[in-house]
Design an enzyme around this catalytic site. Sequence first.
Site, PDB file in Angstrom:
ATOM      1  N   ASN A   1      -8.379   0.484   0.689  1.00 63.97           N
ATOM      2  CA  ASN A   1      -7.517   0.647   2.087  1.00 63.97           C
ATOM      3  C   ASN A   1      -8.444  -0.307   2.895  1.00 63.97           C
ATOM      4  O   ASN A   1      -9.494  -0.073   2.846  1.00 63.97           O
ATOM      5  CB  ASN A   1      -7.678   2.026   2.423  1.00 63.97           C
TER       6      ASN A   1
ATOM      7  N   ASN B   1      -2.252   0.930   2.392  1.00 64.61           N
ATOM      8  CA  ASN B   1      -2.344   1.374   3.771  1.00 64.61           C
ATOM      9  C   ASN B   1      -1.828   2.941   3.820  1.00 64.61           C
ATOM     10  O   ASN B   1      -1.067   3.088   2.876  1.00 64.61           O
ATOM     11  CB  ASN B   1      -1.726   0.556   4.595  1.00 64.61           C
ATOM     12  N   GLU B   2      -2.291   3.432   4.440  1.00 66.32           N
ATOM     13  CA  GLU B   2      -2.001   5.108   4.504  1.00 66.32           C
ATOM     14  C   GLU B   2      -0.617   5.473   4.883  1.00 66.32           C
ATOM     15  O   GLU B   2       0.141   6.334   4.669  1.00 66.32           O
ATOM     16  CB  GLU B   2      -2.971   5.690   5.789  1.00 66.32           C
ATOM     17  N   GLN B   3       0.009   4.387   5.519  1.00 76.67           N
ATOM     18  CA  GLN B   3       1.665   4.858   5.867  1.00 76.67           C
ATOM     19  C   GLN B   3       2.282   4.869   4.327  1.00 76.67           C
ATOM     20  O   GLN B   3       3.703   4.941   4.553  1.00 76.67           O
ATOM     21  CB  GLN B   3       2.039   3.706   6.852  1.00 76.67           C
ATOM     22  N   GLY B   4       1.842   4.172   3.203  1.00 74.38           N
ATOM     23  CA  GLY B   4       2.465   4.221   2.034  1.00 74.38           C
ATOM     24  C   GLY B   4       2.862   2.875   1.078  1.00 74.38           C
ATOM     25  O   GLY B   4       3.184   3.122   0.173  1.00 74.38           O
TER      26      GLY B   4
END
Length: 517
Positions: free
Chosen positions: A293, A319-322
């Site tokens: 990430n 990334n954390e949004q998917g």
Amino acid sequence: MRQITATQAAALLRDGDTLLIGGSGGGHAVPDALLAAVGERFRTTGMPCGITAVHPVGLGDGRTRGAGHLAQKGLLKRVASGTFVNSPGIARLALDEEIEAYTMPQGAMSQLMREMAAGRPGLLTKIGLHTFVDPRLGGARQSARAKEDLIEVVQFRGEEFLFYKPYHVNVAFLRGSAADEDGNLSMEHEAVTLEMLSMAQATRRMGGIVVAQVRRIVPGGSLHPKMVKVPGILVDAVVVDADQWQTYETQDSPAYSGHLRVALEDIPRLPPGPRRIVARRGALELFEGAICNLGSGISTGIANVAAEEGVLHRICLTNEQGNIGGAPASGNEAGAAISPDAQVDQPYQFDFYDGGGLDLAFLSFAEFDAQGNVNVSRFGGRIVGPGGFINISQGAGSVVFGGTLTAGGVPKAVERVEQVTYSGPYARSRGQRVLYVTERAVFQLGEAGPELVEIAPGADIEADVIAAMGFRPRVSPGLRRMDAGLFADGPMGLATRLAERPPRPALNRLAMAQAAE
């Protein structure tokens, strides 16, 4: 399904309501037309007053859009969000003690939407322990007016957890690309999908109203069922914004939505300077097949370095949004990804992160201290919030924090951070490997805090490193010079270095199985 105007959608909010808002960062699936209508209604009528705004991800263009439309004295009572960095107006209200302000881990808030949808009592997780989110260290509060305990420390089966309490939602504002005549929502042109489904389910379960902003209406039955992200049975009304942009800066990028693959090697080369040095040193931690990430700020340069060195295809950036694969976007476009291999809903991405799915996390620091704690959430008179930082840093196998050793001559290595967004002692207790990479020195988390393990060629320990710090670190007896290739102009041979390092354990195990046949 009813089609209404943005003005009519804004009129659905009553004084004291809780508004749940979908979207991410710089306009990614943000229902901006609906938020603008709420702001305009308050300016002209003084209503609604005292609402609570809940959104897992920060929303805004860094000026007045997104949550910034709501940044008016009297309109808001409380804001609970992952970050205020995109909406400085909200941060200002918090600093001025005009609102009850909370910033929480983005992943915990995202997963909480799913718990609320199922009618469960809340979210039980270790994410946030020993940070400012922990009630013993502040309970995620960013203003003195924030009195209510939204998070509790609980004991479960002999272990400590944090319990995140649910919200009662009156209205939800969501966004899709299209809606059919039955209210089914698709998101095929969005850069992210987030937790829109969970938000709709949670709101409907509580008897609230779900309003979706879309770019167009299509005939009933014309959407492939697998393209529907939110079924029409959960949508009460739709607002059409024909001028809806994909993000605040990009009208429509098929590389963000997955409709077009572009050459990732075309990512620009970082110019000479501290940012390039820090990113290149961080990239030396990569190995074949590493799942990573990249946080915002200086750490996004890892993608540029990997592209320049021709190894982007040999690792997996997320990334954390998917988004999984491709190259995460940076700056105001952060949250999107160029040519991702897959896009999953945000709660599932955080499930993966929390479960240890990340081999490496490359995150930036605003400051770190003598205990190894890191702060990115509140510093220098600014309220930022953690975003996905806490989930990412706590769950990753190894963490590389990157930044310059000073900012404007002021040390960023301090005796004690202003706010603990990452706990060094907690990381030590869990055996996590942690590096703090700067342009002139590298530190590794040891038993006594950050330990100096590398120094730039030609730099003096006392004059160039320790004199620029707010505490005296332990100097490793095995202190070595940073690789000279980091400071050179040309490629540093990262492809060869990756080939010399052990790959991900799973890949190594597969290779061994194939060799045994």
